[in-house]
Design an enzyme around this catalytic site. Structure first.
Site, PDB file in Angstrom:
ATOM      1  N   GLU A  10      55.044 -14.644 -35.822  1.00 51.20           N
ATOM      2  CA  GLU A  10      55.846 -13.725 -35.021  1.00 51.20           C
ATOM      3  C   GLU A  10      55.162 -13.326 -33.716  1.00 51.20           C
ATOM      4  OE1 GLU A  10      57.279 -13.092 -39.271  1.00 51.20           O
ATOM      5  OE2 GLU A  10      55.354 -13.391 -38.268  1.00 51.20           O
ATOM      6  N   HIS A 115      57.165  -5.929 -38.948  1.00 53.61           N
ATOM      7  CA  HIS A 115      57.453  -5.710 -40.368  1.00 53.61           C
ATOM      8  C   HIS A 115      56.116  -5.734 -41.099  1.00 53.61           C
ATOM      9  CE1 HIS A 115      57.106 -10.087 -40.095  1.00 53.61           C
ATOM     10  NE2 HIS A 115      56.730 -10.063 -41.369  1.00 53.61           N
TER      11      HIS A 115
END
Length: 276
Positions: A10, A115
């Site tokens: 990410e 996250h």
């Protein structure tokens, strides 16, 4: 000099959306090549710093993102799952340093694709009462093994998160979060040059090995689902301060291994695979 690289996705240069990082996404194939380019920049820097052994652990989602043929030939790749130590598979006390590539901010932070391990399933985590995500838990686990974290790359929020955890570790911001799925991107050539230079500098510098903590630590996780917490109470040593929260005590490497089991249990109950 033995170097371990934990490669997430990410926080890789140029990537901002789930379509970039999840298998089947319309830009995933391009994303996995960009991931290899960030990793290769670290490998080149490590070689320039004198590394004689470089291990790369594919730490994202299915852990089969890095194409072996795209990886720098100086590095060995750990690929696939399950792995006992998940994102830190292959990390050993005899490694001289660890580098985290493509990492992201923890759940609740306004970082790119932020996250904590399981997307929306984990609401929050703490280590000894301190808010923690993938970055802090990786740092703490490496330290408990006596391995210093030498460098981290990711978006500016991930870099800030590590600086708040340990200001002595250098970081490279490859993009600047505008929202969870939007960022201002550094040009790829500039980003890769910055990563390589930072890796060379960080890995050539003298390092002090961290001392493993003397006392057990406490890992606490709050889940979205009370069902997950309820099932995890079947594991010896796990307690629950409330209906959605579980915690346990132990050595940090042991907690990291057990947390991997927790994620597999949660995945079986929620049909949401960990994607780290």
């Amino acid at each position: 000099m033995r170097i371990h690289i934990s490669a997430d996705m990410e926080g890789v240069t140029g990537l901002v959306d789930a379509e970039d990082v999840q298998p089947g996404g319309r830009d995933y194939e391009r994303g996995r090549l960009l991931m290899a380019q960030d990793v290769n920049a670290v490998v080149r820097g490590a070689v320039a710093a004198g590394a004689t052994e470089i291990t790369v652990n594919d730490a994202h989602g299915p852990m089969r993102n890095l194409l072996p043929e795209a990886l720098h030939p100086a590095a060995r790749l750990i690929r696939g799952k399950p792995k006992t130590m998940g994102m830190l598979e292959g990390l050993r006390p005899d490694h001289d340093a660890m580098v985290c590539v493509g990492y992201h901010a923890r759940a609740g932070a306004l970082g790119v694709l932020s996250h904590s391990f399981m997307g929306h399933e984990i609401e929050d985590m703490w280590l000894d009462g301190r808010p923690v995500g993938e970055i802090g838990l990786a740092h703490a686990t490496a330290a408990a093994l006596g391995v210093p974290l030498a460098l981290l790359t990711g978006d500016d929020r991930a870099c800030r998160e590590l600086t708040e955890w340990d200001a002595s570790v250098p970081t490279v911001a490859v993009k600047y979060a505008r929202d969870r799925f939007a960022a201002e991107l550094r040009p790829t050539d500039e980003s890769h040059a910055a990563i390589e230079e930072a890796a060379t500098t960080a890995l050539a510098a003298p390092r002090t090995r961290p001392r493993p903590p003397a006392a057990p630590a406490t890992l606490t996780v709050r889940w979205q689902s009370a069902s997950v917490a309820s099932v995890l109470l079947g594991i010896p040593g796990v307690t629950s301060p409330d209906s959605r929260t579980v915690e346990t005590r132990g050595t940090v490497p042991g907690l990291y291994r057990q947390f991997g089991v927790w994620m597999r249990v949660a995945s079986s109950l929620t049909n949401q695979a960990p994607y780290c």
